[in-house]
Design a protein around this motif. Structure first.
Motif, PDB file in Angstrom:
ATOM      1  N   LEU A 160       0.511  -1.350  -0.035  1.00 55.68           N
ATOM      2  CA  LEU A 160       0.112   0.018   0.456  1.00 55.68           C
ATOM      3  C   LEU A 160       0.656   1.270   0.246  1.00 55.68           C
ATOM      4  O   LEU A 160       0.075   2.233  -0.701  1.00 55.68           O
ATOM      5  N   ASP A 161       2.193   1.032   0.603  1.00 55.88           N
ATOM      6  CA  ASP A 161       3.490   2.168   0.542  1.00 55.88           C
ATOM      7  C   ASP A 161       3.994   2.636  -1.099  1.00 55.88           C
ATOM      8  O   ASP A 161       5.389   3.188  -0.713  1.00 55.88           O
ATOM      9  N   ASP A 162       3.238   1.371  -1.727  1.00 50.59           N
ATOM     10  CA  ASP A 162       3.994   1.072  -3.016  1.00 50.59           C
ATOM     11  C   ASP A 162       5.770   0.897  -3.169  1.00 50.59           C
ATOM     12  O   ASP A 162       6.330   1.095  -3.667  1.00 50.59           O
ATOM     13  N   GLU A 163       5.806   0.377  -1.839  1.00 52.19           N
ATOM     14  CA  GLU A 163       7.468  -0.410  -1.702  1.00 52.19           C
ATOM     15  C   GLU A 163       7.203  -1.610  -3.039  1.00 52.19           C
ATOM     16  O   GLU A 163       6.599  -2.316  -3.603  1.00 52.19           O
ATOM     17  N   ASP A 164       8.567  -1.497  -3.382  1.00 52.14           N
ATOM     18  CA  ASP A 164       8.775  -3.093  -4.460  1.00 52.14           C
ATOM     19  C   ASP A 164       8.916  -3.463  -3.407  1.00 52.14           C
ATOM     20  O   ASP A 164       9.533  -3.060  -2.691  1.00 52.14           O
TER      21      ASP A 164
END
Length: 291
Positions: free
Chosen positions: A134-138
């Motif tokens: 959800l934090d757009d972490e790869d």
């Protein structure tokens, strides 16, 4: 039954025992309130925890650590009481407030029919990987898995057999403290693609530990682990590759801690410039310390 009434002040104020008792015995229908719940009030509510699922001490520990660290946030989850003031949902949070001896701001919902308890907590719990995604972490799943293992290592769990796991807040705090774990995840996935016999979480945890000792040697170590190129007979990395390949072929899978132990044994032997023709590890042996 009246409509759900939501009382949400800009800042929750402490509730007295008398006010809590009044809420618990209210018969006006469901109502929701944001309150500052102190340990003594949580203990009072737990006296009415008469019909609930078995308590999981690990969940209490998780909540208590977040409460003590100040990372337990008002997120809409509520302590839920039935029309008689009995606790339907929230016993783990209540026990954690008492354990941490720290007040928290929380929703409390009163006046629910007792039958609603059967429908509570039926959703899937959000994981650290979900939160990072959800934090757009790869590479969120791999990063989360490495964070969990590094957290365990920091807790002194060298066999990785404890049931305690980091909370989402603890995982995020650890990533803030060690952003280089993102790079460890990338290298782990690349190495796993070349040599798929060791899980990325073990590779990434090992890379994080080794990189802190010698970044250049760690980079070389994982490159050679992946391709096995230009290594002389008796090199520890060749012994590692042979061991995990043969053990997986015979047993199907290897315990996670054994993967990390093999990685550390080969790393230490490489650092010592010591030959290693075969790798032996007794069952249930703690993971050695990298050097």
């Amino acid at each position: 039954m009246s409509a759900l009434a939501v009382a949400m002040p800009a800042y929750a104020t402490p509730m007295t025992l008398a006010e809590l008792d009044a809420l618990m015995t209210s018969t006006t229908g469901p109502s929701a309130h944001v309150i500052e719940l102190h340990p003594q009030l949580a203990a009072r509510l737990l006296r009415r925890n008469r019909h609930n699922r078995p308590l999981r001490e690990s969940a209490v520990e998780d909540y208590a650590r977040d409460i003590a660290a100040g990372t337990f946030l008002l997120n809409g989850e509520a302590i839920k009481l039935d029309v008689r003031g009995n606790v339907l949902d929230g016993q783990h949070r209540l026990h954690a407030i008492v354990k941490a001896q720290t007040p928290v701001t929380t929703f409390i919902i009163c006046g629910l029919p007792a039958a609603t308890q059967a429908t509570m907590d039926s959703g899937r719990r959000r994981t650290a990987a979900d939160a990072l995604s959800l934090d757009d972490e790869d590479n969120s799943s791999t990063v989360a898995a490495i964070l969990g293992r590094v957290w365990g290592w920091k807790q002194g769990d060298r066999k990785f057999n404890r049931r305690s796991r980091p909370t989402i807040a603890e995982c995020k705090a650890l990533l803030d403290e060690h952003p280089e774990i993102r790079r460890s995840a990338q290298i782990a996935l690349r190495t796993h693609h070349a040599f798929p016999h060791i899980p990325p979480s073990a590779l990434g945890t090992a890379h994080h530990l080794f990189n802190a000792i010698n970044p250049d040697q760690a980079a070389w170590y994982f490159q050679r682990l992946g391709d096995g190129a230009e290594l002389p007979a008796g090199h520890p990395i060749l012994a590692l590759r042979a061991r995990v390949t043969s053990e997986r072929a015979k047993e199907g899978q290897i315990a996670w801690a054994r993967h990390l132990a093999y990685l550390v044994i080969a790393w230490n032997a490489t650092r010592d410039d010591r030959s290693l023709s075969r790798m032996v590890l007794r069952p249930n042996t703690p993971v050695p310390t990298p050097k």
